[in-house]
Design a protein around this motif. Structure first.
Motif, PDB file in Angstrom:
ATOM      1  N   PRO A 194      43.630  34.548  44.120  1.00 17.96           N
ATOM      2  CA  PRO A 194      45.074  34.842  43.946  1.00 17.96           C
ATOM      3  C   PRO A 194      45.043  36.121  42.994  1.00 17.96           C
ATOM      4  N   PRO A 195      46.054  36.963  43.027  1.00 21.63           N
ATOM      5  CA  PRO A 195      46.232  37.944  42.300  1.00 21.63           C
ATOM      6  C   PRO A 195      46.085  37.752  40.779  1.00 21.63           C
ATOM      7  N   TYR A 196      45.345  38.639  40.183  1.00 20.43           N
ATOM      8  CA  TYR A 196      45.151  38.822  38.659  1.00 20.43           C
ATOM      9  C   TYR A 196      44.042  37.708  38.163  1.00 20.43           C
ATOM     10  N   TYR A 197      43.562  36.913  39.378  1.00 15.69           N
ATOM     11  CA  TYR A 197      42.492  35.957  38.809  1.00 15.69           C
ATOM     12  C   TYR A 197      41.353  36.690  38.676  1.00 15.69           C
ATOM     13  N   GLY A 198      40.246  36.253  37.626  1.00 16.88           N
ATOM     14  CA  GLY A 198      39.227  37.022  37.408  1.00 16.88           C
ATOM     15  C   GLY A 198      37.969  36.368  37.931  1.00 16.88           C
ATOM     16  N   SER A 199      37.936  35.270  38.780  1.00 17.46           N
ATOM     17  CA  SER A 199      36.727  34.664  39.446  1.00 17.46           C
ATOM     18  C   SER A 199      37.129  33.735  40.278  1.00 17.46           C
ATOM     19  N   VAL A 200      35.945  33.365  41.234  1.00 19.19           N
ATOM     20  CA  VAL A 200      36.139  32.436  42.231  1.00 19.19           C
ATOM     21  C   VAL A 200      34.621  32.026  42.440  1.00 19.19           C
TER      22      VAL A 200
END
Length: 119
Positions: free
Chosen positions: A70-76
């Motif tokens: 998702p937008p502006y998330y910093g990790s997955v």
């Protein structure tokens, strides 16, 4: 006092580094193998699509998984269960589909514990 300031400074650098560069870290914890891909949040204004490629030692247990960030998330992250995985060196590669940026990590499974699957 100067020593404490230096320690805090270097600790802050090591905590911030994964957030400003594309990096992949894998760890084995609680019968699972977790691989987390870190993304610079400021470079993720409209979301990203990444592909996790899992390469097993013999090639018999490889997997590819597409994930949306998702937008502006910093990790997955992606994970696999440890029991039943073959021994040896595994490789995980993550590729961002829009930029072809990638990161790679390796880890070694040195035990084959089937206990998780026993009834």
């Amino acid at each position: 006092m100067d020593r404490i300031v230096k320690i805090v400074f270097f600790a802050a650098i090591f905590l911030v580094l994964p957030l400003v560069s594309n990096e992949l870290k894998c760890k084995i914890e609680h019968e699972r193998i977790y691989c987390t891909y870190f993304i610079d949040r400021s470079d993720n204004e409209s979301g990203k699509t990444v592909i996790f490629h899992w390469y097993s030692p013999s090639g018999n247990d490889d997997r590819e998984r597409v994930l949306e960030v998702p937008p502006y998330y910093g990790s997955v992250y992606d994970y696999r269960y440890l029991p039943g995985r073959e021994k040896g060196e595994w490789k995980v590669e993550v590729i961002q589909t829009d930029t072809n940026k990638s990161a790679t990590a390796t880890f070694v499974i040195d035990s084959q514990n089937e206990e998780f699957f026993e009834e």
